[in-house]
Design a protein around this motif. Sequence first.
Motif, PDB file in Angstrom:
ATOM      1  N   ARG A  40     -58.770  -5.632  -0.669  1.00  0.00           N
ATOM      2  CA  ARG A  40     -60.106  -5.869  -0.367  1.00  0.00           C
ATOM      3  C   ARG A  40     -61.064  -5.419  -1.638  1.00  0.00           C
ATOM      4  O   ARG A  40     -60.628  -4.120  -2.093  1.00  0.00           O
ATOM      5  CB  ARG A  40     -60.812  -4.996   0.798  1.00  0.00           C
ATOM      6  N   PHE A  50     -52.257 -16.201   3.533  1.00  0.00           N
ATOM      7  CA  PHE A  50     -52.604 -14.945   3.781  1.00  0.00           C
ATOM      8  C   PHE A  50     -53.867 -14.415   3.206  1.00  0.00           C
ATOM      9  O   PHE A  50     -54.527 -13.595   3.585  1.00  0.00           O
ATOM     10  CB  PHE A  50     -51.497 -13.965   3.594  1.00  0.00           C
ATOM     11  N   GLY A  51     -54.283 -15.536   2.152  1.00  0.00           N
ATOM     12  CA  GLY A  51     -55.528 -15.119   1.559  1.00  0.00           C
ATOM     13  C   GLY A  51     -55.127 -13.672   0.667  1.00  0.00           C
ATOM     14  O   GLY A  51     -53.892 -13.485   0.312  1.00  0.00           O
ATOM     15  N   ARG A  52     -56.167 -12.815   0.452  1.00  0.00           N
ATOM     16  CA  ARG A  52     -56.042 -11.622  -0.273  1.00  0.00           C
ATOM     17  C   ARG A  52     -55.408 -10.605   0.703  1.00  0.00           C
ATOM     18  O   ARG A  52     -56.085 -10.394   1.912  1.00  0.00           O
ATOM     19  CB  ARG A  52     -57.223 -11.249  -0.981  1.00  0.00           C
ATOM     20  N   PHE A  53     -54.476  -9.984   0.289  1.00  0.00           N
ATOM     21  CA  PHE A  53     -54.120  -8.734   0.850  1.00  0.00           C
ATOM     22  C   PHE A  53     -54.976  -7.442   0.627  1.00  0.00           C
ATOM     23  O   PHE A  53     -55.225  -6.538   1.467  1.00  0.00           O
ATOM     24  CB  PHE A  53     -52.779  -8.245   0.670  1.00  0.00           C
ATOM     25  N   GLN A  65     -65.495 -13.389   8.864  1.00  0.00           N
ATOM     26  CA  GLN A  65     -66.752 -12.678   9.158  1.00  0.00           C
ATOM     27  C   GLN A  65     -67.694 -12.354   8.092  1.00  0.00           C
ATOM     28  O   GLN A  65     -67.474 -11.821   7.128  1.00  0.00           O
ATOM     29  CB  GLN A  65     -66.230 -11.369   9.806  1.00  0.00           C
ATOM     30  N   GLY A  94     -67.829  -3.322   3.689  1.00  0.00           N
ATOM     31  CA  GLY A  94     -68.383  -2.674   4.955  1.00  0.00           C
ATOM     32  C   GLY A  94     -69.636  -2.231   4.844  1.00  0.00           C
ATOM     33  O   GLY A  94     -69.787  -1.346   5.555  1.00  0.00           O
ATOM     34  N   VAL A 120     -67.398  -9.645   5.255  1.00  0.00           N
ATOM     35  CA  VAL A 120     -66.556  -8.749   5.675  1.00  0.00           C
ATOM     36  C   VAL A 120     -65.248  -8.771   5.590  1.00  0.00           C
ATOM     37  O   VAL A 120     -64.472  -7.777   5.304  1.00  0.00           O
ATOM     38  CB  VAL A 120     -67.309  -8.119   7.084  1.00  0.00           C
ATOM     39  N   ARG A 121     -64.758  -9.944   6.233  1.00  0.00           N
ATOM     40  CA  ARG A 121     -63.316  -9.866   6.302  1.00  0.00           C
ATOM     41  C   ARG A 121     -62.824 -11.405   6.626  1.00  0.00           C
ATOM     42  O   ARG A 121     -63.727 -12.226   7.068  1.00  0.00           O
ATOM     43  CB  ARG A 121     -62.353  -9.173   7.196  1.00  0.00           C
ATOM     44  N   ARG A 122     -61.681 -11.929   6.132  1.00  0.00           N
ATOM     45  CA  ARG A 122     -61.236 -13.196   6.266  1.00  0.00           C
ATOM     46  C   ARG A 122     -60.150 -13.174   7.537  1.00  0.00           C
ATOM     47  O   ARG A 122     -59.305 -12.139   7.282  1.00  0.00           O
ATOM     48  CB  ARG A 122     -60.919 -13.906   5.248  1.00  0.00           C
ATOM     49  N   GLY A 123     -60.029 -14.038   8.131  1.00  0.00           N
ATOM     50  CA  GLY A 123     -58.879 -14.310   9.244  1.00  0.00           C
ATOM     51  C   GLY A 123     -57.649 -14.510   8.842  1.00  0.00           C
ATOM     52  O   GLY A 123     -57.339 -14.822   7.806  1.00  0.00           O
ATOM     53  N   PHE A 124     -56.876 -14.366   9.866  1.00  0.00           N
ATOM     54  CA  PHE A 124     -55.357 -14.557   9.413  1.00  0.00           C
ATOM     55  C   PHE A 124     -55.106 -16.193   9.195  1.00  0.00           C
ATOM     56  O   PHE A 124     -55.482 -17.127   9.904  1.00  0.00           O
ATOM     57  CB  PHE A 124     -54.746 -14.268  10.958  1.00  0.00           C
ATOM     58  N   GLU A 140     -62.937 -10.999   0.309  1.00  0.00           N
ATOM     59  CA  GLU A 140     -63.473  -9.828   1.178  1.00  0.00           C
ATOM     60  C   GLU A 140     -64.375  -8.941   0.431  1.00  0.00           C
ATOM     61  O   GLU A 140     -63.914  -8.661  -0.869  1.00  0.00           O
ATOM     62  CB  GLU A 140     -62.463  -9.180   2.044  1.00  0.00           C
ATOM     63  N   ARG A 164     -71.491 -11.008   7.055  1.00  0.00           N
ATOM     64  CA  ARG A 164     -72.524  -9.954   7.614  1.00  0.00           C
ATOM     65  C   ARG A 164     -73.973 -10.670   6.838  1.00  0.00           C
ATOM     66  O   ARG A 164     -74.159 -10.500   5.585  1.00  0.00           O
ATOM     67  CB  ARG A 164     -72.369  -8.504   7.010  1.00  0.00           C
TER      68      ARG A 164
END
Lengths: 128, 724
Positions: A90, A85-88, A51, A95, A41-45, A8, A53
Amino acid sequence: MTIAMLGEGSEFVVERVCLCRETGRRLSDMGFTNGARGLIVRRGFFGGPIQVRLGDCDLMIRVSEAAGVDVIPVDGTVMQPRGPFGRFWRGGRGGHGLGQGGHGGRGGDHGRGAHGRGAHGRRRNDEA
Amino acid sequence: MKRDDYAPASSSPGPRAITAALAGNPNAGKTTIFNALTGAHHKVGNYPGVTVEKREGSRVRNGRSYGFIDLPGIYSLTAYSLDEVVTRDFLLDHQPDVIVNVMDSTNLSRHLYLCLQFQELGIPVVGVLNMSDEAEAKGIRIDARALEDVLGIPMVKTVGPKNDGVEGILDAVDRVVDSGGGAPGKSVRYGDEIEDRLAPLEAALASDAAFAARFPSRWMAVKLLEKDGHAFEKLAGHADGTRIAALAGESSSWIDGHFGKDSEIVVSEQRYGYIRGAVKEAVKVERKPDFSLTEAIDKVVMNRFLALPIFIGVLWSVFQITFALGEHPMAWLEGMFGWLGGAVSAVLPEGLLRSLLVDGVIGGVGGVFSFVPLIVILFFLLSVLEDVGYMSRAAFATDKILHTFGLHGQSVFPMMLGFGCSVPAIMAARTLKSPRDRIVTILVIPFMSCGAKLPVHVLFAAAFFPRNAANMVMLVYAIGVVLALGSAWLLKRTVLRGEATPFVMELPPYRAPTASGLAWHVWEKTKHYVQKAGTVILASSVLIWAITTFPAYEPSAAELQAARAGFLADRPGATEEEISSRLETVVAERALGHSAAGTIGKFIEPAFRPLGFDWKLGVATVTGFAAKEVVVSTLGVLYSVGTEESEESEGLREALRGDPNWTPLLAFAMMVFTLVIPPCFAALATIRAELGWKWLGFAFAFMTTLGWVLGAAIFQIGSLAGLA
């Protein structure tokens, strides 16, 4: 390096889409083309969708699709997501939107889109 | 149908009528522009042979008639999705005077990508730079004149919800049509290597004048280089088709090798390169706002750990609000139909006609109409979620789980709607663009236990598992979800095997929904529900009435006497009123046993024996096809406890418990069987309308087999384990 390997907040420039048929075409249609700049932007669960951009537009793609897009990381904050869980956290600069028309290589030449030429004729199958 | 079928009728000898196709990406505000252009003058239908919705509207301005056709929202003109095929076939077959391409100004590059593909079709294009206020707020300054000059396409800035600039669209349309079609000659340049391959193809295609008149040579040549299957099919109609196909094959192979990637990806990259150049000249990004509301909301709504719980919470709230708000209007409607039934009973003499009207028509149709308030509220809330932009967030939250089972993130809303009613749920699956995803979603929706199955579950759970009734009902719902996911997994690996559909979805910013947009969505969906369910339910209610009424049963005086004597032996001292009520129940029970439904139940009894079912459950299963809650009232009649039984009545529960055939195991088998077997006629008719007879046949066979196997497995294994 593919989008799937980025954490992320990482920024990248698309090098090439290595998937064929519908998946590859869809990705190119949505703007994953040589020279396009993007941001994770973010990675899912649990390895869910990512996501991304691209320019001013936010898109979601699956990890399997992200693994078919070769990119060059831009800001040096490349992270390998670990575990289920990937990375907690960021890292880097999350953003922020990226300017339209950003491009690498010869992408901005009017009438002459950018393209990676010749040698790497690598292609992957997008079978599920 | 040719162009004239779509051209608006022009009664006055004014300027010639114009047919305009409204096209664009999803989320570009096309519906708002369509509504602003046409006002209330539109009608909705389907494109021939497919379930893609088609909207047409008209408008008269300054003595000129305009006809508008709203095309499906698409990202590209490939032939991968049904929407894309419908759009391009419409444009090629009907050749409208102009394409009005609605674009989102805040995301211009991607929207121009489609715009340039329209331009290649050789049909004049008017570009609508919609949401220009949002772009301004984001610091994006678009010089519409400069963009016009670069691309050769007239551009109009609009703000859809405020109607700003909408008249300007019609001005531009007039100009383009009156001048004979925009600025000819301008279109994407693909770079020398590709242009050198396009030129001979274009020349060869143009050699057949009739073919070239139907399929623009430039567009066709580009499509052939993109290895577009539909374009190759169309070549069969060209005098020199075989040679052109070979030439196209050689050219695209050359591009594959030269660029080291698929020619279709190369073409799309060149198109984006061209767009970047245009955007560079016409768009300036002055500043980026520091705060984005969408990003702030998404930090919570799309949080890795919160996204799924929030989604479940949203869904739960939707159902809670729907039932809380819908309860009263539903009761009013039920009361109204009850009153109507009573009024008809009072006017008509006792007999077949009264029975048909009261029990068949008013009872059946009333049952459906009393659901309308719930449907309106449910659709309203779902339309709000859709228009606000939450649906794609829900797909983000659920795609990982659903994809594991072969479903798509977008399957989640149709499936959840299935807990309410399968009819709107099956219709909502239209949002899935891939036919295989749509089919599999529709096939598993009936396993999501609908509202009408709840009374059946409650009856058996309360009668046989009084201490764990709620848990048993929850268990049946959970079994339904597991079966839906498991069946999707199985279907995607057998009959619906194929490549996974890409999950490349746009995540639009949150936007406030417009009142007209919401009203439109709710009206359309509700109308559809009432038409579909209303007609089928009416027919099936009459059918079920007929098979439960005929052949008619007239008890002999001796039978009545025997029943009376039997009742008096049980209840000495019963009043005359109690006796006559009892006799009425006995007659109803015998009449049902004597009727065609009873005969069917007895005929299929042997098939039901492995499940432990007798003929009464066979009859209840058959009548359940009218609507699942009818299972309860049918059992009420068959167990001689009266014709007005509900799942709450203690009488039916006691009667079931008192029957030696009934055990908790049998009740559980019946609950699962009712859950899994094919849904009611209205839902089946909706499956047929959406997927055709073949898939309806498959769905019926699949659900019947699965229901029977599961019911039999529960009963037989349970019996062996000594649970019977």
